[in-house]
Design a protein around this motif. Structure first.
Motif, PDB file in Angstrom:
ATOM      1  N   PRO A 142       4.572   0.246   9.327  1.00  0.00           N
ATOM      2  CA  PRO A 142       5.069   1.493   8.730  1.00  0.00           C
ATOM      3  C   PRO A 142       4.209   2.681   9.142  1.00  0.00           C
ATOM      4  O   PRO A 142       3.006   2.534   9.375  1.00  0.00           O
ATOM      5  CB  PRO A 142       4.975   1.228   7.233  1.00  0.00           C
ATOM      6  CG  PRO A 142       3.886   0.226   7.096  1.00  0.00           C
ATOM      7  CD  PRO A 142       3.943  -0.637   8.309  1.00  0.00           C
ATOM      8  N   ALA A 143       4.808   3.842   9.241  1.00  0.00           N
ATOM      9  CA  ALA A 143       4.102   5.025   9.748  1.00  0.00           C
ATOM     10  C   ALA A 143       2.878   5.359   8.904  1.00  0.00           C
ATOM     11  O   ALA A 143       1.858   5.815   9.427  1.00  0.00           O
ATOM     12  CB  ALA A 143       5.072   6.210   9.795  1.00  0.00           C
ATOM     13  N   LYS A 144       2.946   5.110   7.599  1.00  0.00           N
ATOM     14  CA  LYS A 144       1.851   5.496   6.712  1.00  0.00           C
ATOM     15  C   LYS A 144       0.595   4.667   6.951  1.00  0.00           C
ATOM     16  O   LYS A 144      -0.520   5.190   6.944  1.00  0.00           O
ATOM     17  CB  LYS A 144       2.322   5.352   5.258  1.00  0.00           C
ATOM     18  CG  LYS A 144       1.323   5.843   4.221  1.00  0.00           C
ATOM     19  CD  LYS A 144       1.946   5.816   2.837  1.00  0.00           C
ATOM     20  CE  LYS A 144       0.988   6.361   1.796  1.00  0.00           C
ATOM     21  NZ  LYS A 144       1.607   6.390   0.452  1.00  0.00           N
ATOM     22  N   HIS A 145       0.768   3.339   7.130  1.00  0.00           N
ATOM     23  CA  HIS A 145      -0.360   2.438   7.392  1.00  0.00           C
ATOM     24  C   HIS A 145       0.098   1.439   8.463  1.00  0.00           C
ATOM     25  O   HIS A 145       0.649   0.381   8.137  1.00  0.00           O
ATOM     26  CB  HIS A 145      -0.782   1.696   6.121  1.00  0.00           C
ATOM     27  CG  HIS A 145      -1.264   2.579   5.021  1.00  0.00           C
ATOM     28  ND1 HIS A 145      -2.304   3.481   5.173  1.00  0.00           N
ATOM     29  CD2 HIS A 145      -0.840   2.709   3.736  1.00  0.00           C
ATOM     30  CE1 HIS A 145      -2.503   4.117   4.029  1.00  0.00           C
ATOM     31  NE2 HIS A 145      -1.628   3.672   3.149  1.00  0.00           N
ATOM     32  N   LYS A 146      -0.134   1.761   9.703  1.00  0.00           N
ATOM     33  CA  LYS A 146       0.441   0.986  10.804  1.00  0.00           C
ATOM     34  C   LYS A 146      -0.111  -0.420  10.930  1.00  0.00           C
ATOM     35  O   LYS A 146       0.459  -1.261  11.632  1.00  0.00           O
ATOM     36  CB  LYS A 146       0.250   1.760  12.115  1.00  0.00           C
ATOM     37  CG  LYS A 146       1.021   3.080  12.147  1.00  0.00           C
ATOM     38  CD  LYS A 146       0.832   3.817  13.461  1.00  0.00           C
ATOM     39  CE  LYS A 146       1.614   5.123  13.457  1.00  0.00           C
ATOM     40  NZ  LYS A 146       1.449   5.879  14.729  1.00  0.00           N
ATOM     41  N   TRP A 147      -1.226  -0.719  10.229  1.00  0.00           N
ATOM     42  CA  TRP A 147      -1.819  -2.052  10.302  1.00  0.00           C
ATOM     43  C   TRP A 147      -1.134  -3.066   9.401  1.00  0.00           C
ATOM     44  O   TRP A 147      -1.412  -4.266   9.464  1.00  0.00           O
ATOM     45  CB  TRP A 147      -3.310  -1.989   9.953  1.00  0.00           C
ATOM     46  CG  TRP A 147      -3.610  -1.121   8.769  1.00  0.00           C
ATOM     47  CD1 TRP A 147      -3.980   0.181   8.787  1.00  0.00           C
ATOM     48  CD2 TRP A 147      -3.510  -1.477   7.389  1.00  0.00           C
ATOM     49  NE1 TRP A 147      -4.147   0.670   7.503  1.00  0.00           N
ATOM     50  CE2 TRP A 147      -3.865  -0.334   6.633  1.00  0.00           C
ATOM     51  CE3 TRP A 147      -3.185  -2.654   6.717  1.00  0.00           C
ATOM     52  CZ2 TRP A 147      -3.884  -0.345   5.238  1.00  0.00           C
ATOM     53  CZ3 TRP A 147      -3.190  -2.658   5.336  1.00  0.00           C
ATOM     54  CH2 TRP A 147      -3.545  -1.508   4.610  1.00  0.00           C
ATOM     55  N   VAL A 148      -0.222  -2.611   8.533  1.00  0.00           N
ATOM     56  CA  VAL A 148       0.493  -3.533   7.650  1.00  0.00           C
ATOM     57  C   VAL A 148       1.430  -4.412   8.476  1.00  0.00           C
ATOM     58  O   VAL A 148       2.172  -3.911   9.317  1.00  0.00           O
ATOM     59  CB  VAL A 148       1.301  -2.753   6.586  1.00  0.00           C
ATOM     60  CG1 VAL A 148       2.167  -3.708   5.768  1.00  0.00           C
ATOM     61  CG2 VAL A 148       0.367  -1.959   5.682  1.00  0.00           C
ATOM     62  N   GLU A 149       1.391  -5.708   8.257  1.00  0.00           N
ATOM     63  CA  GLU A 149       2.248  -6.647   8.977  1.00  0.00           C
ATOM     64  C   GLU A 149       2.847  -7.662   8.007  1.00  0.00           C
ATOM     65  O   GLU A 149       2.268  -7.947   6.953  1.00  0.00           O
ATOM     66  CB  GLU A 149       1.446  -7.403  10.049  1.00  0.00           C
ATOM     67  CG  GLU A 149       1.040  -6.554  11.248  1.00  0.00           C
ATOM     68  CD  GLU A 149       2.230  -6.135  12.098  1.00  0.00           C
ATOM     69  OE1 GLU A 149       3.218  -6.898  12.193  1.00  0.00           O
ATOM     70  OE2 GLU A 149       2.170  -5.018  12.674  1.00  0.00           O
ATOM     71  N   PRO A 150       4.014  -8.228   8.338  1.00  0.00           N
ATOM     72  CA  PRO A 150       4.591  -9.283   7.491  1.00  0.00           C
ATOM     73  C   PRO A 150       3.660 -10.488   7.425  1.00  0.00           C
ATOM     74  O   PRO A 150       2.922 -10.769   8.372  1.00  0.00           O
ATOM     75  CB  PRO A 150       5.896  -9.645   8.217  1.00  0.00           C
ATOM     76  CG  PRO A 150       6.154  -8.525   9.157  1.00  0.00           C
ATOM     77  CD  PRO A 150       4.831  -7.949   9.531  1.00  0.00           C
ATOM     78  N   TRP A 171       0.814  -1.221   0.000  1.00  0.00           N
ATOM     79  CA  TRP A 171       0.000   0.000   0.000  1.00  0.00           C
ATOM     80  C   TRP A 171       0.854   1.281   0.000  1.00  0.00           C
ATOM     81  O   TRP A 171       0.612   2.208   0.750  1.00  0.00           O
ATOM     82  CB  TRP A 171      -0.968  -0.017   1.188  1.00  0.00           C
ATOM     83  CG  TRP A 171      -1.952  -1.134   1.103  1.00  0.00           C
ATOM     84  CD1 TRP A 171      -3.190  -1.103   0.521  1.00  0.00           C
ATOM     85  CD2 TRP A 171      -1.783  -2.463   1.615  1.00  0.00           C
ATOM     86  NE1 TRP A 171      -3.796  -2.337   0.627  1.00  0.00           N
ATOM     87  CE2 TRP A 171      -2.959  -3.193   1.293  1.00  0.00           C
ATOM     88  CE3 TRP A 171      -0.744  -3.118   2.296  1.00  0.00           C
ATOM     89  CZ2 TRP A 171      -3.130  -4.525   1.639  1.00  0.00           C
ATOM     90  CZ3 TRP A 171      -0.912  -4.460   2.631  1.00  0.00           C
ATOM     91  CH2 TRP A 171      -2.097  -5.141   2.311  1.00  0.00           C
ATOM     92  N   TRP A 172       1.856   1.284  -0.888  1.00  0.00           N
ATOM     93  CA  TRP A 172       2.711   2.450  -1.091  1.00  0.00           C
ATOM     94  C   TRP A 172       3.444   2.876   0.182  1.00  0.00           C
ATOM     95  O   TRP A 172       3.706   4.058   0.406  1.00  0.00           O
ATOM     96  CB  TRP A 172       1.910   3.630  -1.650  1.00  0.00           C
ATOM     97  CG  TRP A 172       1.247   3.348  -2.967  1.00  0.00           C
ATOM     98  CD1 TRP A 172      -0.083   3.141  -3.183  1.00  0.00           C
ATOM     99  CD2 TRP A 172       1.867   3.224  -4.257  1.00  0.00           C
ATOM    100  NE1 TRP A 172      -0.347   2.895  -4.515  1.00  0.00           N
ATOM    101  CE2 TRP A 172       0.838   2.947  -5.205  1.00  0.00           C
ATOM    102  CE3 TRP A 172       3.181   3.331  -4.705  1.00  0.00           C
ATOM    103  CZ2 TRP A 172       1.106   2.768  -6.555  1.00  0.00           C
ATOM    104  CZ3 TRP A 172       3.442   3.152  -6.061  1.00  0.00           C
ATOM    105  CH2 TRP A 172       2.411   2.878  -6.963  1.00  0.00           C
TER     106      TRP A 172
END
Length: 509
Positions: free
Chosen positions: A457-465, A358-359
């Motif tokens: 990541p600061a932009k979308h904190k819900w992103v996880e490996p 997500w960029w």
């Protein structure tokens, strides 16, 4: 005849004479009320001609999304449709250019009937060269939610594709497929997406994704309203060379914002059967959808059930319909890269995404670089590779230092993102061949570095490996200085990288 006699005659016709029923003159004159709401199912006759250079083209498939007919010897067609049909459109035959506006494919006419009839003619331009050989790309999930995301798409991805096309011999035929989630619920950004296509410079066909839908629709039928306004029907087919291409809508909106399942409607399956009836058995068919028909993600995560929004629930029927053909299924949605095989005739390419995670950075959450699939066609044969944005096509692996994966503290790790069972991953220690590396399910170390934890990541904190099954491991000896990883793909292309172990560290390549 008096009014009383007329009333008696009327009652007799109803079988009510003699039972004491009295009808007032006002009631006798009353007209039935029309329903307040309801679908118009009246017949609409569709007709027209498909031509090129002023001459009609025979045998071109024309459809209203329900039924398929072929043009006659003079290129004419006639199709009995109904008022619920929205478009009349053609399956562009081989040998002809793809009609487009600013690189958005236009192969349809919106139906606007007059007294039960609608005429739509289609004019095609012959290609200057034979299209037996051609290429195509799959852009999965551009998924732009802001002007900043749109700028990334227009200044990085689109020029990257333009440069790739330019690296092939002049006049090489290319087309693209936008494999859904073209935007991220922000319909005003569709214009930016179309601008990116114009920059890339090749015609694109579009697939609807779950983030391209009208979320205020009351049913699935209305969820594609904006998409249809901009890009036409959500399921259709076209041809280039010996390949028959199909686009399907497998995102079924269940009436609650952001809720959907992977599902193919009966209307589409019935249409697909008709469409493929005109395709010779044994031919290569490329089916494009957004939600993967199937992935192994739930198995990697040790989940008992498949995710309803992550695979197609009624996929067995699609597999049955595709059984007579050599089929490739192109999908996106997941933001990871995977190959799925169904029997001997179907391979699904689940694509890493244009937007990565997500960029938020250079990779998807399985470590696959942001990028897109590239497919080279010769006759009925299809070969492919994954093109990382900003890198050459030879960039097909990433090497991690010893201990980068905590569960394997003595092992070096390699991510081979476009791997499938026909690939070979070998390693060499100081020039000595050590054999094949061992594949295991694990988290990509760079994804852990960039995505793990609630603060990033600061932009979308819900992103996880997310766990991936294209990580490979080897245990170098204590005295080893140099290590080489050599990867051979199913087409015998060799990709090789050499590193000094003491210099090896996490890289964002």
């Amino acid at each position: 005849m008096t009014m009383s006699q007329k009333r008696r005659t009327f009652l007799k016709s109803l079988g009510l004479a003699g039972v004491g029923v009295t009808l007032t003159p006002n009631l006798l004159q009353a007209q039935p009320r029309k329903p307040v709401r309801g679908k118009d199912l009246s017949i609409v006759t569709l007709s027209g001609k498909v031509q090129a250079n002023g001459k009609g083209l025979a045998g071109v498939a024309v459809t209203d999304g329900y039924n398929v007919v072929l043009t006659d010897a003079s290129g004419r067609y006639e199709l009995e449709s109904n008022a619920t049909a929205e478009f009349v459109y053609i399956s562009i035959p081989r040998g002809y250019d793809f009609p487009n506006e600013q690189r958005v494919a236009r192969f349809y006419r919106r139906i606007n009937p007059d007294r039960g009839r609608f005429k739509a003619d289609f004019t095609l331009q012959p290609l200057a060269q034979d299209d037996t050989r051609h290429n195509f790309v799959v852009w999965a999930d551009p998924q732009i939610i802001s002007e900043a995301d749109a700028a990334e798409l227009k200044t990085k991805t689109a020029p990257d594709l333009k440069q790739l096309v330019g690296s092939y011999p002049k006049d090489t035929l290319f087309h693209g497929v936008g494999c859904g989630d073209l935007v991220w619920d922000k319909f005003e950004l569709f214009e930016d997406y179309q601008q990116a296509l114009a920059i890339a410079g090749i015609p694109f066909f579009q697939v609807i994704g779950n983030h391209d839908m009208n979320l205020d629709a009351r049913t699935d039928d209305g969820s594609a309203e904006k998409f249809k306004e901009l890009f036409g029907p959500t399921y259709y087919s076209f041809n280039r060379g010996e390949i028959h291409y199909v686009v399907l809508d497998d995102v079924f909106f269940i009436g609650t914002a952001k809720k959907y399942i992977g599902y193919l409607t009966e209307r589409q399956l019935a249409w697909l059967e008709q469409d493929l009836a005109n395709v010779k058995p044994g031919s290569t068919v490329v089916v494009n959808v957004h939600i993967p028909v199937y992935t192994h993600q739930h198995r990697r995560n040790k989940e008992k059930e498949e995710p309803m929004g992550g695979v197609v629930a009624n996929r067995r029927e699609l597999y049955r319909i595709l059984k007579p053909y050599q089929a490739h299924i192109m999908s996106g949605h997941t933001h990871f890269n995977e190959k799925v095989f169904e029997g001997e005739n179907i391979i699904e390419h689940v694509h890493g995404t244009v937007c990565g995670a997500w960029w938020t950075g250079p990779i998807c959450f399985d470590g696959t670089p942001s990028g897109y699939g590239v497919y080279e066609v010769n006759g009925s044969d299809v070969q492919w590779y994954y093109k990382p944005t900003g890198f050459g096509k030879e960039h097909q692996l990433r090497i991690y230092p010893v201990g980068a994966v905590p569960e394997k503290p003595e092992h070096l790790a390699v991510n081979v993102w476009n791997w499938d069972q026909a690939w070979k991953v070998e390693w060499f220690e100081d020039g000595k061949k050590m054999g094949e590396m061992q594949r295991e399910i694990a988290l990509d170390p760079l994804s852990v570095e960039l995505h793990a934890g609630t603060a990033k990541p600061a932009k979308h904190k819900w992103v996880e490996p997310q766990l991936t099954d294209h990580l490979f491991f080897a245990k170098p000896s204590a005295s080893a200085e140099r290590l080489t990883v050599q990867v051979t793909d199913r087409f015998q292309n060799i990709f090789k990288e050499e590193v000094r172990l003491k210099d090896l560290k996490l890289s964002q390549r």
